[in-house]
Write an enzyme that holds these catalytic residues in place. Structure first.
Site, PDB file in Angstrom:
ATOM      1  N   LYS A   1     -36.508  74.128  37.247  1.00  0.00           N
ATOM      2  CA  LYS A   1     -35.598  74.709  36.260  1.00  0.00           C
ATOM      3  C   LYS A   1     -36.397  75.458  35.187  1.00  0.00           C
ATOM      4  CE  LYS A   1     -32.045  73.359  32.954  1.00  0.00           C
ATOM      5  NZ  LYS A   1     -31.218  72.276  32.410  1.00  0.00           N
TER       6      LYS A   1
ATOM      7  N   GLU B   1     -46.648  69.226  37.455  1.00  0.00           N
ATOM      8  CA  GLU B   1     -46.801  68.829  38.862  1.00  0.00           C
ATOM      9  C   GLU B   1     -46.409  69.973  39.792  1.00  0.00           C
ATOM     10  OE1 GLU B   1     -45.210  67.223  36.485  1.00  0.00           O
ATOM     11  OE2 GLU B   1     -45.414  65.052  36.664  1.00  0.00           O
TER      12      GLU B   1
ATOM     13  N   GLY C   1     -31.056  69.146  35.177  1.00  0.00           N
ATOM     14  CA  GLY C   1     -31.944  69.020  36.331  1.00  0.00           C
ATOM     15  C   GLY C   1     -31.431  68.019  37.363  1.00  0.00           C
ATOM     16  N   ARG C   2     -31.004  66.854  36.910  1.00  0.00           N
ATOM     17  CA  ARG C   2     -30.570  65.800  37.848  1.00  0.00           C
ATOM     18  C   ARG C   2     -29.160  66.047  38.401  1.00  0.00           C
ATOM     19  NH1 ARG C   2     -31.686  64.456  32.817  1.00  0.00           N
ATOM     20  NH2 ARG C   2     -30.038  63.727  31.425  1.00  0.00           N
TER      21      ARG C   2
ATOM     22  N   GLU D   1     -32.110  58.490  33.812  1.00  0.00           N
ATOM     23  CA  GLU D   1     -32.504  59.585  32.919  1.00  0.00           C
ATOM     24  C   GLU D   1     -31.313  60.011  32.059  1.00  0.00           C
ATOM     25  OE1 GLU D   1     -35.895  62.505  33.885  1.00  0.00           O
ATOM     26  OE2 GLU D   1     -34.115  63.718  34.162  1.00  0.00           O
TER      27      GLU D   1
ATOM     28  N   HIS E   1     -33.620  41.172  53.966  1.00  0.00           N
ATOM     29  CA  HIS E   1     -34.813  40.390  54.302  1.00  0.00           C
ATOM     30  C   HIS E   1     -35.919  40.601  53.278  1.00  0.00           C
ATOM     31  CE1 HIS E   1     -33.090  39.280  58.175  1.00  0.00           C
ATOM     32  NE2 HIS E   1     -32.550  40.477  58.123  1.00  0.00           N
TER      33      HIS E   1
ATOM     34  N   LYS F   1     -45.710  63.658  28.693  1.00  0.00           N
ATOM     35  CA  LYS F   1     -46.140  65.003  29.115  1.00  0.00           C
ATOM     36  C   LYS F   1     -47.116  65.582  28.090  1.00  0.00           C
ATOM     37  CE  LYS F   1     -41.864  66.564  31.379  1.00  0.00           C
ATOM     38  NZ  LYS F   1     -40.803  67.543  31.318  1.00  0.00           N
TER      39      LYS F   1
HETATM   40  O1  F6P Z   1     -38.390  64.314  34.319  1.00  0.00           O
HETATM   41  C1  F6P Z   1     -37.992  65.262  33.392  1.00  0.00           C
HETATM   42  C2  F6P Z   1     -37.460  66.477  34.048  1.00  0.00           C
HETATM   43  O2  F6P Z   1     -37.241  67.387  33.034  1.00  0.00           O
HETATM   44  C3  F6P Z   1     -36.180  66.260  34.874  1.00  0.00           C
HETATM   45  O3  F6P Z   1     -35.042  66.179  34.106  1.00  0.00           O
HETATM   46  C4  F6P Z   1     -36.233  67.433  35.761  1.00  0.00           C
HETATM   47  O4  F6P Z   1     -35.356  67.319  36.828  1.00  0.00           O
HETATM   48  C5  F6P Z   1     -37.687  67.397  36.169  1.00  0.00           C
HETATM   49  O5  F6P Z   1     -38.366  67.044  34.983  1.00  0.00           O
HETATM   50  C6  F6P Z   1     -38.232  68.671  36.731  1.00  0.00           C
HETATM   51  O6  F6P Z   1     -38.081  69.729  35.839  1.00  0.00           O
HETATM   52  P1  F6P Z   1     -38.131  71.218  36.315  1.00  0.00           P
HETATM   53  O7  F6P Z   1     -37.030  71.451  37.280  1.00  0.00           O
HETATM   54  O8  F6P Z   1     -37.988  72.040  35.084  1.00  0.00           O
HETATM   55  O9  F6P Z   1     -39.472  71.451  36.970  1.00  0.00           O
END
Ligand code: F6P
Length: 549
Positions: free
Chosen positions: A206, A212, A268-269, A354, A385, A513
């Site tokens: 987003k 990452e 995002g979620r 979240e 189990h 972060k």
């Molecule tokens: O974990 C925090 C967060 O902002 C989530 O809400 C989001 O889905 C994820 O990091 C990834 O963010 P982005 O889509 O901006 O890379």
């Protein structure tokens, strides 16, 4: 005391809890013989049986009164109408618009956003068809047969969970991979197993700033260019981006024609329904993706139109809150009886935790009640189990959702019969338990001495009275999966409204972060590391020595 805990609706529930006490669910079936039919809600092939809960008709009446006192219906309508209910970010919350259908008009600040949504869905559809029909080709002219989604959090968990859930609908000849972790043990084996000439990297972010995702995307880009003999021209044929941040995508070097957009009013979620669903759409085909949107839409309509008393997300939200706030439950288990829903639990964990992992209310005041529970789980029967022991005989109250699929997508009916029989057995056992007297009688009947039986009986008895919901889906197809996911999204919303928290921001992930930038500089530097507490300084030195050694 907060408005919530001092309200009449809340104190009535607290008083009712004291009267209800440890009343057995099985006794409620005696006193309320219509429970199994009354506590059953069905919507287009998705059904909820909530009769095995520690909730009488009076409990439900009080919970619905709480929902009305907290103006749940008004908040729901405000969300669907595009009001900026995400107060800390001044944003509307309109993931529902992504699945609303092109005939709808939904406005933000007077502009009909459905025109944007429909145009972007059309672009996605055309792209998916172009890839599947071999019109979109790799740099060397070969058709694409491998999709690698690079994203994390909401840009990963939803698409991956949906792809796994809908694996029976996978497009033949297309393989999908999902890379999320900055740990290269995630990326390296994927790169080792794919063909650079036929791969499409889908960079899903987003913000297009997430460490990452950017690190993994750069690694994939370097790998591709190296495999293509250093030719940067290959990138345009093998990379597309899904983002709200067009400028950052351009800076990364992805052609603007290869960018699929979404908007800041999609959390995002909650973004699987947007361009973030592109890898999924490539994996299952456009028709199936559209069916998933239709399933989400069907749940939206149910949530908007059904009276609270017959409204699935409302009932599930209220019952979850009843256990969290009034019965001391700290966690909530989601137990799907379909192997393909294993990752769905991971997605729900992010969705719920979240969203509702908040400690101040919308006005910024600390809350004096518990908010979002710990969400966890695993597929049955594996979980039986592993951790069910603690649910059955541990000291904590753990309410649970059991999710069962009526028709399997395989021919092994004998397996499916056993699987479903376990859903029934577990929910029944959790409810009825087994008293010490009954265990004792059984042991004596088996020929044990009185002494032996008395020693063993406490270990073999079960308190029972553990609440469960049973969710039944006709099939695990795109439509019903879409419904199921939207059901949980709205359940989270219901709870957030009652707790008066903003379910749509996530400031809590920011601190780590920010600190990671400093610690990365430390691990990349040379001098002594002194800027942290003694433990962190010491650990950082050891890590740097290992990295440099
Ligand atoms: O974990 C925090 C967060 O902002 C989530 O809400 C989001 O889905 C994820 O990091 C990834 O963010 P982005 O889509 O901006 O890379």
């Amino acid at each position: 005391m907060s408005d919530l805990t001092s309200s009449g609706a809340w104190t009535s529930l607290a008083a009712h809890r004291d009267v209800l006490g440890e009343q057995k669910i099985s006794d409620l079936f005696q006193s309320e013989p219509d429970r199994a039919t009354r506590m059953w809600i069905e919507n287009k092939g998705l059904a909820l049986d909530y009769s095995k809960n520690r909730a009488s008709a009076e409990t439900m009446r009080l919970l619905f009164a709480l929902a009305r006192a907290r103006k749940l219906e008004e908040w729901r309508d405000r969300m669907f109408e595009g009001e900026p209910i995400n107060g800390t970010e001044h944003r509307a919350v309109l993931h529902s618009a992504l699945r609303a259908g092109s005939d709808q008009i939904i406005k933000i600040d007077g502009d009909n956003i459905m025109e944007l949504v429909t145009a972007e869905l059309d672009r996605m559809k055309n792209f998916v068809h172009a890839v599947h029909e071999g019109r979109w080709r790799g740099y060397s002219g070969k058709p694409i047969d491998t999709i690698v989604n690079i994203g994390i959090g909401g840009s990963h968990l939803g698409p991956q969970a949906a792809m796994e859930a809908l694996s029976a609908h996978a497009v033949p000849g297309i393989r999908t991979h999902f890379v999320s972790n900055v740990d290269a043990h995630d990326m390296a084996p994927v790169l080792a197993g794919i063909d650079p000439e036929t791969v499409l990297f889908v960079i899903a972010s987003k913000t297009f700033t997430t460490q990452e995702t950017m690190t993994n995307a750069m690694t994939a880009r370097r790998w591709l260019v190296a495999k293509m003999g250093g030719d940067e021209g290959a990138v345009a044929h093998h990379f597309v981006a899904l983002s709200t941040n067009a400028r950052a995508v351009a800076d990364f070097g992805i052609d603007s024609r290869n960018v699929f957009h979404f908007w800041d009013w999609v959390g995002g979620r909650y973004s699987l329904w947007s361009a973030i669903g592109l890898s999924l759409a490539l994996g299952i085909g456009w028709e199936n993706f559209s069916q998933m949107l239709a399933g989400g839409r069907a749940m939206d309509r149910h949530f908007q139109a059904a009276p609270l008393e017959r409204n699935m997300p409302v009932v599930m939200g209220l019952l979850g809150l009843w256990y969290s706030n009034f019965m001391g439950a700290e966690t909530y288990a989601v137990l799907p009886y379909d192997q393909r829903l294993d990752r769905f639990v991971d997605h729900l964990q992010q969705l719920d935790m979240e969203s509702n992992g908040k400690r101040v209310n919308r006005e910024g005041a600390p809350v004096d009640y518990t908010t979002g529970p710990v969400i966890w789980g695993r597929t049955g029967t594996n979980g039986q189990h592993a951790f069910y022991q603690l649910i059955h005989q541990g000291t904590r109250l753990i309410p649970a959702d059991f999710i069962a699929i009526l028709k399997a997508d395989h021919d092994h009916l004998d397996h499916h019969r056993i699987l479903l029989s376990n859903v029934l057995a577990q929910t029944e056992a959790l409810m009825i338990g087994k008293s010490t007297d009954k265990v004792l009688a059984d042991l004596l009947a088996q020929g044990l001495s009185k002494e032996e039986a008395a020693l063993l009986a406490p270990h073999k008895s079960f308190p029972g009275n553990i609440p469960t919901n049973s969710l039944l889906l006709d099939r695990l197809d795109p439509f019903h999966f879409g419904q199921l996911l939207a059901l949980y999204e709205h359940k989270v919303f219901v709870q957030g409204v009652i707790w008066n928290i903003n379910s749509f921001d996530q400031w809590g992930v920011e601190l780590g972060k920010v600190l990671a930038k400093t610690t990365l500089a430390d691990l990349s530097g040379t001098g002594p590391i002194t800027g942290h507490d003694p433990s962190t300084n010491h650990l950082a030195m050891i890590m740097r020595q290992a990295l440099d050694g």
